[in-house]
Enzyme design. Structure first.
Site, PDB file in Angstrom:
ATOM      1  N   SER A 118       0.867  -1.177   0.000  1.00 28.36           N
ATOM      2  CA  SER A 118       0.000   0.000   0.000  1.00 28.36           C
ATOM      3  C   SER A 118       0.899   1.220   0.000  1.00 28.36           C
ATOM      4  O   SER A 118       2.109   1.116   0.177  1.00 28.36           O
ATOM      5  CB  SER A 118      -0.904   0.009   1.234  1.00 28.36           C
ATOM      6  OG  SER A 118      -1.772   1.122   1.216  1.00 28.36           O
ATOM      7  N   ARG A 367      -0.471  -4.100  -6.816  1.00 29.07           N
ATOM      8  CA  ARG A 367      -1.670  -4.706  -6.230  1.00 29.07           C
ATOM      9  C   ARG A 367      -2.897  -4.008  -6.772  1.00 29.07           C
ATOM     10  O   ARG A 367      -2.886  -2.793  -6.981  1.00 29.07           O
ATOM     11  CB  ARG A 367      -1.634  -4.569  -4.698  1.00 29.07           C
ATOM     12  CG  ARG A 367      -2.757  -5.309  -3.958  1.00 29.07           C
ATOM     13  CD  ARG A 367      -2.588  -6.801  -4.074  1.00 29.07           C
ATOM     14  NE  ARG A 367      -3.485  -7.561  -3.199  1.00 29.07           N
ATOM     15  CZ  ARG A 367      -4.671  -8.035  -3.569  1.00 29.07           C
ATOM     16  NH1 ARG A 367      -5.134  -7.796  -4.792  1.00 29.07           N
ATOM     17  NH2 ARG A 367      -5.403  -8.738  -2.738  1.00 29.07           N
ATOM     18  N   THR A 403      -6.886   1.355   4.957  1.00 28.46           N
ATOM     19  CA  THR A 403      -6.423   0.587   6.112  1.00 28.46           C
ATOM     20  C   THR A 403      -7.294   0.847   7.330  1.00 28.46           C
ATOM     21  O   THR A 403      -7.653  -0.075   8.062  1.00 28.46           O
ATOM     22  CB  THR A 403      -4.952   0.922   6.425  1.00 28.46           C
ATOM     23  OG1 THR A 403      -4.152   0.658   5.271  1.00 28.46           O
ATOM     24  CG2 THR A 403      -4.445   0.101   7.589  1.00 28.46           C
ATOM     25  N   CYS A 564      -0.790  -6.642 -17.105  1.00 25.76           N
ATOM     26  CA  CYS A 564      -0.089  -7.384 -16.052  1.00 25.76           C
ATOM     27  C   CYS A 564       1.190  -6.644 -15.665  1.00 25.76           C
ATOM     28  O   CYS A 564       2.011  -6.345 -16.534  1.00 25.76           O
ATOM     29  CB  CYS A 564       0.253  -8.793 -16.514  1.00 25.76           C
ATOM     30  SG  CYS A 564       1.275  -9.700 -15.323  1.00 25.76           S
ATOM     31  N   CYS A 589       4.201 -14.095 -11.022  1.00 21.12           N
ATOM     32  CA  CYS A 589       2.976 -13.460 -10.518  1.00 21.12           C
ATOM     33  C   CYS A 589       3.186 -12.829  -9.146  1.00 21.12           C
ATOM     34  O   CYS A 589       3.667 -13.483  -8.210  1.00 21.12           O
ATOM     35  CB  CYS A 589       1.859 -14.493 -10.447  1.00 21.12           C
ATOM     36  SG  CYS A 589       0.305 -13.860  -9.814  1.00 21.12           S
ATOM     37  N   CYS A 592      -1.433  -9.675  -7.814  1.00 22.18           N
ATOM     38  CA  CYS A 592      -2.153  -8.396  -7.823  1.00 22.18           C
ATOM     39  C   CYS A 592      -3.617  -8.569  -8.187  1.00 22.18           C
ATOM     40  O   CYS A 592      -4.431  -7.709  -7.887  1.00 22.18           O
ATOM     41  CB  CYS A 592      -1.472  -7.403  -8.756  1.00 22.18           C
ATOM     42  SG  CYS A 592      -1.705  -7.734 -10.521  1.00 22.18           S
ATOM     43  N   CYS A 595      -5.297  -9.385 -13.696  1.00 23.31           N
ATOM     44  CA  CYS A 595      -5.707 -10.190 -14.852  1.00 23.31           C
ATOM     45  C   CYS A 595      -7.116 -10.726 -14.685  1.00 23.31           C
ATOM     46  O   CYS A 595      -7.920 -10.722 -15.625  1.00 23.31           O
ATOM     47  CB  CYS A 595      -4.719 -11.324 -15.094  1.00 23.31           C
ATOM     48  SG  CYS A 595      -4.493 -12.431 -13.670  1.00 23.31           S
TER      49      CYS A 595
END
Length: 620
Positions: A118, A367, A403, A564, A589, A592, A595
């Site tokens: 984040s 992310r 958060t 991606c 990968c 995140c 896709c």
């Protein structure tokens, strides 16, 4: 009662650690794909059991499929801010009322915080409620915000925008944090209270009672070869049963997707809309370091009709660190757009470059994040379970913060659960407890008021003037009316439905990375610490292996190659030289989920790989 466990989870971990995983690479399987009266032999891409059931595969005949089971009062999926806050609050209540309560939390990352990414600028409201003495406990909130800048960028210039009190992006009283470190600290507090935390265990399946209520979860099987066959070291996952199971998987959780369908949780809300956030951590020249400074921008390099923006935060962590990132709304329309390359291009803006020049990039990650807000909130309670945190989507988009709302949702869930799971007679009509009080409490909380007040800001960008129309709307209606306008705007719909055919769009020419400010994709992924066991079925599964070439490549020029942020997808020539095929580099990968969200065919289904696989973020 639930069946007794033959081994504890700790024993299972020891058994798994002692076994040697053998990498036996089987030759690729092939099938014939026909199109336009021509044929080509295409390698089989998907071998996962969720697409090709094992009960129909002769290679699995005679394989022992029994799973051991264990029981807790509450099981929590996901070791992020929401899951850990729920676990902590449950144990706090148990301690206050001198009750025995077993709380188990499973997390797919190898350690708590390793998959957390984040910005992050933390609003401490929920933390103040959870731990009023967080400073004495050593919470890693080391950088109070001291300066707040907001800009509109043109290609070469910066237009400053005053940060008026009351605007959602005002960060007075907030802290710049490395969220992975904060989450790790929350994990330590949870363990001190007696929460059982099991990192490296991915929840792969939702379990149900005969009456349809949630019974718990099963962790993923291990020891499956890339071609989908069992290895000699194959071992079934473990079942964890509970009176209530909390799902806090984060944005676009794969189990939450199943629950939406199973219980029709999205019946009365709009489809969720998302963005992708990309982030880097840099060590910069100390002379340019301004601890506590927060910088946000919109505009260049995105056009006015593509939602997005940037952040650059100066941390006070003992060395001149800055966290910087770029967010792109996944409702963009041009299939040639690459969020990663837009991010790299943004760093060359004169206002940004002057901070980074002479510095060193030390970390990278990405992310997806929820952007739908109030209009897209699903029903969050169902028999046997609840959704918490960013899984249902409590992020406050104009604030660029989620958060504090994620933590509060976990705390509210815990407060609704505790009297039910500790009651001698919980008065539940189902085997898995249904606790609608959680949703009622949410609607009475400051989370609901906060999200309702900003509900129209994100969808207001869907106008002819795009970014600028949205900013005018925010200035007039939010700053003056504080979200009390008597209407609610709608989003554009599913992000996967927004791409235009490639023939209707102009390709975007991106500059080559210079290796100083901008970088290529694979060297970036290397900084994420991402790793997966190579000899396992790809966890990026396709419902139909033929669709990527027939639809995505043919109509949209293969957008998965560009959306991606980790180089997982690429189209390569067939060995015969006739046509193309999709290659999935699953080991790259970073989890995140972009896709799964943006695929225009909705053919990609992200499932969990073997536990501990994925990125190894250190304080992102």
């Amino acid at each position: 009662m639930f069946p007794a466990s033959r081994y504890s989870i700790q024993a299972q971990r020891c058994i798994r650690a002692l076994k040697t995983v053998q990498a036996e690479h089987a030759p690729p399987q092939h099938y014939t794909w026909r199109r336009n009266c021509s044929s080509a032999v295409m390698p089989r891409i998907t071998s996962h059991y969720t697409i090709f059931p094992r009960d129909k595969d002769p290679r699995w005949e005679g394989v022992e499929m029994e799973r051991f089971a264990d029981e807790a009062d509450v099981v929590i999926v996901g070791g992020g801010p929401a899951g850990l806050s729920a676990a902590i609050r449950l144990k706090q209540l148990a301690k206050e009322q001198e009750k025995e309560l077993r709380v188990c939390l499973v997390e797919k990352a190898s350690q708590i915080g390793a998959h957390t990414l984040s910005g992050a600028c933390l609003e401490p409201s929920a933390l103040n409620e959870l731990f009023p003495d967080w400073k004495e406990r050593g919470a890693p909130l080391n950088t109070p915000v001291t300066e707040d800048l907001f800009s509109i960028l043109t290609e070469k210039y910066r237009i400053p925008v005053p940060m008026l009190p009351g605007l959602p992006m005002n960060n007075h009283g907030n802290y710049i944090v490395r969220l992975g470190h904060f989450v790790h600290w929350l994990g330590e507090q949870a363990e001190e209270l007696g929460v059982e935390i099991y990192p490296g265990y991915a929840a792969a399946e939702v379990l149900f009672h005969e009456d349809g209520s949630v019974k718990g979860i099963a962790t993923n099987d291990v020891g499956i070869a890339k071609d989908g066959s069992p290895k000699d070291v194959f071992e079934r996952g473990m079942e964890l049963h509970a009176k209530v199971t909390l799902f806090g998987e984060g944005c676009h959780g794969h189990l939450a997707k199943q629950l939406y369908r199973q219980f029709n949780l999205r019946e009365n809300c709009e489809p969720q809309t998302y963005a992708i956030g990309l982030k880097e951590l840099w060590v910069i020249d100390e002379k340019k370091w301004r601890p506590g400074r927060v910088e946000h921008s919109v505009g260049w390099p995105l056009n006015r009709n593509t939602y997005g923006g940037s952040f650059l935060y100066h941390l006070n962590e003992g060395e001149p660190l800055v966290a910087l990132g770029f967010v792109v709304g996944l409702d963009y329309t041009n299939p040639y757009l690459s969020p990663f390359r837009e991010f790299q291009r943004w760093k060359h803006h004169p206002f940004v470059a002057k901070t980074l020049e002479g510095g060193d990039r030390i970390a990278y990650g990405a992310r997806a994040l929820n952007e739908g807000g109030y209009q897209c909130l699903p029903k969050v309670t169902f028999p046997g379970g609840m959704l918490i945190g960013c899984s249902p989507g409590f992020m406050n988009v104009p604030k660029i913060k989620g958060t504090h709302t994620a933590m509060k949702s976990g705390m509210l869930a815990a407060e609704a659960i505790f009297p039910k799971v500790t009651a001698e007679d919980p008065a539940s009509k189902t085997a898995g407890l249904h606790i609608p009080e959680y949703e009622d409490n949410l609607k009475k909380s400051w989370i609901w008021k906060e999200l309702y007040a900003v509900r129209n800001i994100r969808p207001s960008f869907h106008n002819y003037f795009g970014l600028y129309g949205g900013m005018v709307y925010t200035g007039v209606f939010y700053w003056i009316l504080r979200g009390k306008e008597p209407w609610t705007l709608k989003h554009a719909g599913l992000d996967s439905a927004q791409l235009k055919p490639a023939k209707e769009c102009t390709p975007i020419e991106y500059p080559k990375p210079d290796g100083k400010l901008s970088f290529d994709l694979l060297s970036s992924v290397a900084l994420s610490g991402t790793n997966h066991e190579g000899d396992q079925p790809p966890h990026l599964t396709l419902k139909d292996d033929s669709i990527p070439v027939a639809n995505n490549l043919a109509i949209y020029d293969g957008p998965e190659q560009r959306f991606c942020p980790a180089g997982v997808y690429e189209y390569v020539p067939l060995e015969t030289g006739e046509g193309m095929r999709l290659q999935i580099n699953a080991q790259n990968c970073v989890h995140c989920k972009t896709c799964d969200i943006k695929d225009p065919s909705q053919n990609i289904n992200w499932v969990v790989p073997e536990g501990s696989g994925g990125p190894a973020y250190n304080g992102l």
